[in-house]
Scaffold this motif. Structure first.
Motif, short mmCIF file in Angstrom:
data_model
loop_
_atom_site.label_atom_id
_atom_site.label_comp_id
_atom_site.label_asym_id
_atom_site.label_seq_id
_atom_site.Cartn_x
_atom_site.Cartn_y
_atom_site.Cartn_z
N THR A 5 -28.54 -61.59 -59.81
CA THR A 5 -29.43 -62.19 -58.82
C THR A 5 -28.62 -62.80 -57.67
OG1 THR A 5 -31.02 -62.69 -60.57
CG2 THR A 5 -31.32 -63.83 -58.48
N ILE A 6 -27.54 -63.46 -58.01
CA ILE A 6 -26.68 -64.07 -56.98
C ILE A 6 -26.06 -62.99 -56.11
CG2 ILE A 6 -24.55 -65.38 -56.62
CD1 ILE A 6 -25.34 -67.05 -59.08
N TYR A 7 -25.60 -61.90 -56.72
CA TYR A 7 -25.03 -60.79 -55.94
C TYR A 7 -26.09 -60.16 -55.04
CZ TYR A 7 -20.65 -60.84 -58.57
OH TYR A 7 -19.45 -61.18 -59.12
N LEU A 8 -27.29 -59.99 -55.55
CA LEU A 8 -28.37 -59.40 -54.78
C LEU A 8 -28.73 -60.29 -53.59
CD1 LEU A 8 -30.48 -57.17 -54.42
CD2 LEU A 8 -32.00 -58.50 -55.90
N PHE A 11 -26.01 -60.05 -51.01
CA PHE A 11 -26.09 -58.78 -50.29
C PHE A 11 -27.22 -58.81 -49.26
CE2 PHE A 11 -27.61 -54.34 -49.99
CZ PHE A 11 -26.47 -53.78 -49.44
N ILE A 12 -28.36 -59.37 -49.63
CA ILE A 12 -29.48 -59.48 -48.70
C ILE A 12 -29.11 -60.37 -47.52
CG2 ILE A 12 -31.82 -60.41 -48.44
CD1 ILE A 12 -32.36 -59.39 -51.30
N GLU A 13 -28.43 -61.46 -47.80
CA GLU A 13 -27.99 -62.35 -46.72
C GLU A 13 -27.01 -61.64 -45.80
OE1 GLU A 13 -25.76 -66.65 -46.14
OE2 GLU A 13 -26.56 -66.11 -48.09
N PHE A 14 -26.10 -60.86 -46.36
CA PHE A 14 -25.15 -60.08 -45.56
C PHE A 14 -25.89 -59.10 -44.65
CE2 PHE A 14 -22.70 -56.13 -45.15
CZ PHE A 14 -21.65 -56.60 -44.38
N LEU A 15 -26.91 -58.42 -45.17
CA LEU A 15 -27.68 -57.46 -44.38
C LEU A 15 -28.43 -58.16 -43.25
CD1 LEU A 15 -29.15 -54.98 -47.02
CD2 LEU A 15 -27.31 -54.59 -45.38
N ILE A 16 -28.96 -59.33 -43.51
CA ILE A 16 -29.66 -60.08 -42.47
C ILE A 16 -28.68 -60.49 -41.37
CG2 ILE A 16 -30.84 -62.28 -41.98
CD1 ILE A 16 -32.17 -61.96 -44.76
N LEU A 17 -27.51 -60.96 -41.74
CA LEU A 17 -26.50 -61.35 -40.75
C LEU A 17 -26.03 -60.15 -39.94
CD1 LEU A 17 -24.38 -63.92 -42.78
CD2 LEU A 17 -25.87 -64.39 -40.84
N LEU A 18 -25.83 -59.02 -40.61
CA LEU A 18 -25.40 -57.80 -39.92
C LEU A 18 -26.48 -57.31 -38.96
CD1 LEU A 18 -23.13 -55.70 -39.72
CD2 LEU A 18 -24.31 -54.40 -41.50
N SER A 19 -27.73 -57.36 -39.37
CA SER A 19 -28.84 -56.96 -38.51
C SER A 19 -28.95 -57.87 -37.29
CB SER A 19 -30.15 -56.99 -39.29
OG SER A 19 -30.12 -56.11 -40.36
N THR A 20 -28.77 -59.15 -37.50
CA THR A 20 -28.83 -60.11 -36.39
C THR A 20 -27.70 -59.85 -35.40
OG1 THR A 20 -29.78 -61.75 -37.88
CG2 THR A 20 -28.86 -62.57 -35.82
N LEU A 21 -26.51 -59.61 -35.91
CA LEU A 21 -25.37 -59.29 -35.04
C LEU A 21 -25.63 -58.02 -34.25
CD1 LEU A 21 -22.45 -59.86 -34.11
CD2 LEU A 21 -21.69 -58.48 -36.05
#
Length: 108
Positions: A5-8, A11-21
């Motif tokens: 759950t922590i890894y998931l 990963f979701i947080e990373f995708l949100i940051l990448l999308s924002t960038l």
């Protein structure tokens, strides 16, 4: 189970940051200037000023083709959804004060 759950969530947080960038890069006028310069150099087209970005309409001022004035202003409406599929689709181009002789030379 907790570890997955922590890894998931990470990963979701990373995708949100990448999308924002990515959104901020695409919305930046500097990135649009870079893309337009690369495109227009291949066709020997130059312009004075650029307004807009890839997420909305682009307006080019004082357009020249082979150092001859082509027009005063070009308004280009880009289809952003097509860019998501790595395709450039222009929905509409409006030219103002066009020199038809220069345009004919450009088309040939």
């Amino acid at each position: 189970m907790k570890k997955k759950t922590i890894y998931l969530l990470g990963f979701i947080e990373f995708l949100i940051l990448l999308s924002t960038l990515l959104f901020f890069v695409l919305a930046s006028e500097k990135s649009m200037v870079y893309l337009v310069n690369r495109t227009t150099q291949a066709f020997d087209i130059k312009y004075g000023e650029l307004e807009g970005n890839i997420l909305k309409n682009i307006t080019l001022h004082d357009i020249t083709y082979k150092d001859k004035k082509l027009g005063k202003k070009a308004h280009i409406d880009i289809n952003f959804q097509a860019l998501l599929n790595a395709k450039l689709k222009i929905d509409d181009i409006t030219l103002q004060e066009v020199d038809l002789q220069v345009l004919e030379q450009m088309i040939k």
